[in-house]
Design a protein around this motif. Sequence first.
Motif, PDB file in Angstrom:
ATOM      1  N   SER A 124       1.258  40.921   4.040  1.00 31.58           N
ATOM      2  CA  SER A 124       0.755  41.999   3.176  1.00 31.58           C
ATOM      3  C   SER A 124       1.533  43.287   3.427  1.00 31.58           C
ATOM      4  CB  SER A 124      -0.736  42.233   3.426  1.00 31.58           C
ATOM      5  OG  SER A 124      -1.442  41.033   3.229  1.00 31.58           O
ATOM      6  N   THR A 148      -6.927  36.112   4.181  1.00 37.86           N
ATOM      7  CA  THR A 148      -6.538  36.049   2.780  1.00 37.86           C
ATOM      8  C   THR A 148      -6.732  34.616   2.330  1.00 37.86           C
ATOM      9  OG1 THR A 148      -4.876  37.715   3.211  1.00 37.86           O
ATOM     10  CG2 THR A 148      -4.669  36.532   1.140  1.00 37.86           C
ATOM     11  N   ASP A 164       1.666  36.344  -2.976  1.00 42.82           N
ATOM     12  CA  ASP A 164       1.227  36.422  -1.575  1.00 42.82           C
ATOM     13  C   ASP A 164       0.304  35.223  -1.301  1.00 42.82           C
ATOM     14  OD1 ASP A 164       0.598  37.300   0.958  1.00 42.82           O
ATOM     15  OD2 ASP A 164      -0.607  39.009   0.308  1.00 42.82           O
TER      16      ASP A 164
HETATM   17 MG   LIG Z   1      -2.430  39.415   4.294  1.00 47.26          MG
END
Ligand SMILES: [Mg+2]
Length: 291
Positions: A124, A148, A164
């Motif tokens: 991130s 996440t 991501d």
């Molecule tokens: Mg992350």
Amino acid sequence: MAAHRLRPCVGRLFGMGPELGSGRRAYSAFQAFTEVLRLPSKQLTKLVFPLQELHGHFVPGSRPDLHLNIFHPSLEDIARAESFFTASARNRIEYLTSAVRLDHAPDLRRPEVCFIGRSNVGKSSLIKALFSLAPEVEVRVSKKPGHTKKINFYKVGKHFTLVDMPGYGYRAPEDFVDMVETYLKERKNLMRTFLLVDSVVGIQKADNIAIEMCEEFALPYVMVLTKIDKSSKGHLLKQVLQIQKFVDTKTQGCFPQLFPVSAMTCSGIHLLRCFIADITGNLKTTGFQFS
Ligand SMILES: [Mg+2]
Ligand SMILES: Nc1nc2c(ncn2[C@@H]2O[C@H](COP(=O)(O)OP(=O)(O)O)[C@@H](O)[C@H]2O)c(=O)[nH]1
């Protein structure tokens, strides 16, 4: 959460004193490549080509096997690449959507690149640093580090999508394999996978999950070494050489050149932006000796 505390590209830059390394002016100073171009050449190399800078620390004549020039764009190409990452009314950079399964993913014609790595490796933070010229982009970070659980999609103008992926390893979501494996295997517009490895600790057992997946699916992938600001030069050199040896001897699909980065000092970020713009077909640099 931790990632919020890290302001990309601030502080510790070139060992500056706190008066330069903090505050708004320093924060914006090296985001824009026009500012970077004003730096003395040694500092510019350290910021833009960290691998080359490291290479300069080897004993002359020792010929370490680091690949420095496979992707070596001109400064003009790097400056051009920056425009893709600069938000404007005509180049909207934004969080698009999240998905827990591939069939929830947006059906996109744009080329895609994804970022995978262990929880806490700095995914991130790296994405935030890449998007530092688009400060409105809301980079999704889970409330607890390493949590996440979704695949997050970010649109970069009309040019490409950046993805991501959930982290693996410690506390990885149980359905990680389902999610990530299916994505890697089936995503048609996936151009390149960026596999993040923490440069402080090198390749860990859990990293092999991702390496094996990329190899098994014959994906073209690139190893990005994160948090290079955290180690002494000697330690970093040792890790980089070990990882390079691993890439040279144990992998087929991995791009031979390593990409060391720091989300903290912005080292390597401009080069990575340029590489992404190039491999998604947007830039057509003269940076590749071969591809
Ligand atoms: Mg992350
Ligand atoms: N010193 C330093 N810390 C970093 C860097 N990148 C990430 N971190 C820290 O590492 C931790 C995990 O980062 P995060 O981006 O949330 O990792 P993720 O779980 O892979 O998304 C956070 O505390 C960050 O502040 C970096 O380049 N340098």
